[in-house]
Each structure stands twice: as structure tokens, then as C-alpha cells.
Design an enzyme around this catalytic site. Structure first.
Site, PDB file in Angstrom:
ATOM      1  N   TYR A 157      50.456  44.257  80.024  1.00 35.64           N
ATOM      2  CA  TYR A 157      51.188  45.054  80.990  1.00 35.64           C
ATOM      3  C   TYR A 157      51.789  46.240  80.057  1.00 35.64           C
ATOM      4  CZ  TYR A 157      54.230  45.981  85.038  1.00 35.64           C
ATOM      5  OH  TYR A 157      54.729  46.465  86.020  1.00 35.64           O
ATOM      6  N   LYS A 164      59.129  49.804  83.393  1.00 31.65           N
ATOM      7  CA  LYS A 164      59.805  48.836  84.133  1.00 31.65           C
ATOM      8  C   LYS A 164      61.343  48.576  83.566  1.00 31.65           C
ATOM      9  CE  LYS A 164      57.250  48.555  87.666  1.00 31.65           C
ATOM     10  NZ  LYS A 164      57.252  49.542  88.902  1.00 31.65           N
ATOM     11  N   SER A 197      46.934  49.028  92.035  1.00 33.56           N
ATOM     12  CA  SER A 197      47.692  49.399  90.962  1.00 33.56           C
ATOM     13  C   SER A 197      47.845  48.163  89.783  1.00 33.56           C
ATOM     14  CB  SER A 197      48.983  49.771  91.071  1.00 33.56           C
ATOM     15  OG  SER A 197      49.142  50.887  91.599  1.00 33.56           O
TER      16      SER A 197
HETATM   17  P1  NAD Z   1      49.782  50.837  95.032  1.00 35.15           P
HETATM   18  O1  NAD Z   1      48.636  51.169  94.120  1.00 35.15           O
HETATM   19  O2  NAD Z   1      49.356  50.278  96.309  1.00 35.15           O
HETATM   20  O3  NAD Z   1      51.065  51.735  94.925  1.00 35.15           O
HETATM   21  C1  NAD Z   1      51.248  52.586  93.988  1.00 35.15           C
HETATM   22  C2  NAD Z   1      51.775  53.946  94.721  1.00 35.15           C
HETATM   23  O4  NAD Z   1      52.094  54.807  93.737  1.00 35.15           O
HETATM   24  C3  NAD Z   1      50.410  54.500  95.506  1.00 35.15           C
HETATM   25  O5  NAD Z   1      50.926  54.992  96.679  1.00 35.15           O
HETATM   26  C4  NAD Z   1      50.337  55.973  94.651  1.00 35.15           C
HETATM   27  O6  NAD Z   1      50.078  57.023  95.492  1.00 35.15           O
HETATM   28  C5  NAD Z   1      51.648  56.266  94.285  1.00 35.15           C
HETATM   29  N1  NAD Z   1      51.747  57.007  93.168  1.00 35.15           N
HETATM   30  C6  NAD Z   1      51.330  57.057  91.905  1.00 35.15           C
HETATM   31  N2  NAD Z   1      51.633  58.250  91.231  1.00 35.15           N
HETATM   32  C7  NAD Z   1      52.393  58.990  92.062  1.00 35.15           C
HETATM   33  C8  NAD Z   1      52.868  60.342  92.007  1.00 35.15           C
HETATM   34  N3  NAD Z   1      52.788  61.137  91.179  1.00 35.15           N
HETATM   35  N4  NAD Z   1      53.646  60.950  93.145  1.00 35.15           N
HETATM   36  C9  NAD Z   1      53.765  60.282  94.355  1.00 35.15           C
HETATM   37  N5  NAD Z   1      53.218  58.809  94.248  1.00 35.15           N
HETATM   38  C10 NAD Z   1      52.599  58.087  93.257  1.00 35.15           C
HETATM   39  O7  NAD Z   1      50.157  49.533  94.191  1.00 35.15           O
HETATM   40  P2  NAD Z   1      51.762  48.533  94.371  1.00 35.15           P
HETATM   41  O8  NAD Z   1      51.381  47.329  93.706  1.00 35.15           O
HETATM   42  O9  NAD Z   1      51.801  48.596  95.701  1.00 35.15           O
HETATM   43  O10 NAD Z   1      52.689  49.410  93.641  1.00 35.15           O
HETATM   44  C11 NAD Z   1      53.872  49.709  94.146  1.00 35.15           C
HETATM   45  C12 NAD Z   1      55.142  49.185  93.237  1.00 35.15           C
HETATM   46  O11 NAD Z   1      55.237  48.038  93.162  1.00 35.15           O
HETATM   47  C13 NAD Z   1      55.043  50.011  91.862  1.00 35.15           C
HETATM   48  O12 NAD Z   1      56.128  50.374  91.250  1.00 35.15           O
HETATM   49  C14 NAD Z   1      54.417  48.711  91.031  1.00 35.15           C
HETATM   50  O13 NAD Z   1      54.873  48.816  89.569  1.00 35.15           O
HETATM   51  C15 NAD Z   1      55.376  47.508  91.666  1.00 35.15           C
HETATM   52  N6  NAD Z   1      55.079  46.157  91.471  1.00 35.15           N
HETATM   53  C16 NAD Z   1      53.759  45.804  91.929  1.00 35.15           C
HETATM   54  C17 NAD Z   1      53.503  44.544  91.662  1.00 35.15           C
HETATM   55  C18 NAD Z   1      52.014  43.961  91.810  1.00 35.15           C
HETATM   56  O14 NAD Z   1      51.650  43.118  91.182  1.00 35.15           O
HETATM   57  N7  NAD Z   1      51.218  44.664  92.707  1.00 35.15           N
HETATM   58  C19 NAD Z   1      54.537  43.454  90.920  1.00 35.15           C
HETATM   59  C20 NAD Z   1      55.748  44.145  90.979  1.00 35.15           C
HETATM   60  C21 NAD Z   1      55.992  45.328  90.973  1.00 35.15           C
END
Ligand code: NAD
Length: 257
Positions: A157, A164, A197
Site C-alpha cells: 500500500y 490516507k 484502483s
Molecule cells: P475507483 O477506481 O472506482 O475510484 C477512484 C476514483 O478516483 C475514480 O472515479 C477516478 O476517476 C477518481 N479520480 C482519480 N484521480 C482523480 C482526479 N484527479 N480528479 C477527479 N477524480 C479522480 O476505486 P475505489 O476503490 O472505488 O476508490 C474510491 C475511494 O475508496 C478511494 O479513496 C480509495 O482509496 C478508497 N478505498 C478503496 C478501498 C478498496 O479496497 N477498493 C478500500 C478503502 C478505501
């Protein structure tokens, strides 16, 4: 239950149907909220618009890259014209250089470090700054998405864990700053979910396996479960909660060795 009826919520981070932001969108839609979505760039607009066809009401949609102050200003001008005010905002966005989500942390580059901080942590501050005038007298709520790697070392990570940590700290500082105006700010620390992501983190499948094996609920969480928790935090039911990181992780974070 239409507990978000008459509330306007702006959601950043829907890219596809696996996105956590899409789980939040569905939960808020079921709760009766009026929704605005963003897409990162015009290339992604078509996919988001197609997804939005599944919602009972068409959301407001416009492009906005959160690294551009100009695009943020234009986006929130559009929100102002469309709705006049905002009751909630979701920050569900993050990015990092793929090569830095694995390997040795000591090799993190400044460019990679700065990029992940700008997109994944600083943007919460700039988005809150733009939303603030629209949240006046609304008892509004802001929710962002974090992960356990903010507080404990999770293999692979790396630079995102540091981003984060900053995001969770931003949550507390913004909560203290904006609380006197009635604006609440909280983070949901979600367990691992297979999204575009997440798949960029090296060894992600073993993280999923580890949660399923060790978490009290002995399974991983779903996008819909995170969506429900975010909807709760955005609602008046959570009106006494601010500055917190709430875990939606099958209880994994309480387990020691
Ligand atoms: P995802 O790839 O579906 O979403 C990431 C989003 O970030 C996308 O919509 C992308 O367009 C947007 N993004 C990136 N750069 C950008 C920019 N410059 N301007 C505007 N938008 C931008 O993946 P996800 O897993 O749904 O991630 C969403 C959130 O949840 C993130 O903060 C991620 O770290 C967090 N998260 C994810 C997990 C997991 O395991 N998937 C766990 C905990 C937290």
C-alpha cells in the site's frame, strides 16, 4: 426509507459500477437524495452517464479533475446554478503511480508522493473550500473514504498509506474548522473491495484473503455496505458525529495478532 429526501449530495469518484462511489450513489438514491456526480474527464463522461441511466432520477453530471482549481470552481458554479445549496459531499477518489503501489517504500519518488497527496488527500480540503459557501445554514456533511493502511503498514500500500494518514488528519482539521458552521466531516475506513484502483495494489488478492480469514465476520465487505454507512453519515441520523474515522471492514481492524 427516504431519509435523504430534499437533500442535495455531490458525489466525486464514480468511474464504473465497481466504484465505491457507485455503492454510495445507489444508497443515497434509495434514500431519496437529489444527486450530482462528477467524472474526472470527458473521456469518462459517457460511462458515468450510461451508469446513471439505472437511477430513478437523472443526476446532475459534469467533468471535474480535482487537481485543477479552475475546474473545481467551474464545477461548483454549475452546482450553485443548478441547486443553489448543498447538504452533502462525498470524496471517493484516490490515485498513485502504479509502480509505487508495491516494491520498497524507501524508493518512493517525490513526484509519486506529491501526486498521491494532491489527488487523494489535499483535494478534500479544496473540495470543502469550494462547497463551503453552498453548505451555509444546511447542517451539511462531508464524507471521504480511507483505508486501514493509514494507520498500520499494509504490504504494497506504501505511498497510498501515507496519503490516507493525511486524509484522516485532514478530516479532523476540517471538522474542527467547519464545525462552528454546522458542517460535519467524517471518514469511512472501508475494508478491501475489488475495484479498478484497488487492483493496482500489488498483492491485493492476498489482502482480501486475509480479511476473509481473520475478520470477526469472516468475510469481506461489499460496496453496498460502505454505501449504507456513508449515507448514514451524510444524514441527520449522524448529526452528532464529526471528525471521526468509522470502520466498515467486517471488524478486521480490531484484531491483533
Ligand atoms: P475507483 O477506481 O472506482 O475510484 C477512484 C476514483 O478516483 C475514480 O472515479 C477516478 O476517476 C477518481 N479520480 C482519480 N484521480 C482523480 C482526479 N484527479 N480528479 C477527479 N477524480 C479522480 O476505486 P475505489 O476503490 O472505488 O476508490 C474510491 C475511494 O475508496 C478511494 O479513496 C480509495 O482509496 C478508497 N478505498 C478503496 C478501498 C478498496 O479496497 N477498493 C478500500 C478503502 C478505501
Amino acid at each position: 426509507m427516504q431519509f435523504m429526501k430534499d437533500k442535495v449530495v455531490v458525489i466525486f469518484g464514480v468511474a464504473n459500477k465497481r466504484s465505491i462511489a457507485w455503492g454510495i450513489t445507489k444508497a443515497l438514491s434509495d434514500a431519496g437524495a437529489t444527486l450530482a456526480l462528477n467524472y474526472q474527464n470527458d473521456r469518462m463522461g459517457e460511462a458515468v452517464a450510461k451508469l446513471a441511466e439505472d437511477l430513478p432520477e437523472k443526476p446532475y453530471m459534469a467533468a471535474c479533475d480535482v487537481t485543477s482549481e479552475e475546474e473545481l470552481a467551474t464545477y461548483f458554479d454549475g452546482i450553485q446554478r443548478e441547486f443553489g445549496q448543498v447538504d452533502g459531499m462525498v470524496h471517493s477518489i484516490a490515485t498513485a503511480k502504479r509502480e509505487e503501489l508495491g516494491g520498497e517504500f524507501v524508493d518512493t519518488s517525490w513526484d509519486g508522493y506529491a501526486l498521491s497527496q494532491q489527488v487523494s488527500a489535499y483535494s478534500l480540503i479544496s473540495m470543502a473550500r469550494h462547497a463551503r459557501p453552498l453548505m451555509k445554514d444546511r447542517d451539511a456533511s462531508i464524507v471521504c473514504l480511507s483505508y486501514y493502511g493509514a494507520e498500520k503498514v499494509v504490504d504494497g500500500y506504501n505511498v497510498m498509506g501515507v496519503a490516507k494518514s493525511a486524509l484522516e488528519s485532514n478530516t479532523r482539521y476540517l471538522a474542527a474548522n467547519l464545525g462552528p458552521e454546522g458542517i460535519r466531516v467524517n471518514a469511512v475506513s472501508a475494508g478491501p473491495i475489488k475495484t479498478v484502483s484497488a487492483m493496482g495494489v500489488s498483492g491485493f488478492s492476498s489482502i482480501l484473503d486475509s480479511v476473509a480469514a481473520k475478520a470477526p465476520l469472516r468475510r469481506n465487505v461489499t460496496q453496498d455496505e460502505v454505501g449504507s454507512a456513508a449515507a448514514f453519515l451524510l444524514s441527520d441520523m449522524a448529526r452528532g458525529i464529526t471528525g471521526q474515522t468509522i470502520y466498515v471492514d467486517s471488524g478486521f481492524s480490531i484484531i491483533g495478532v
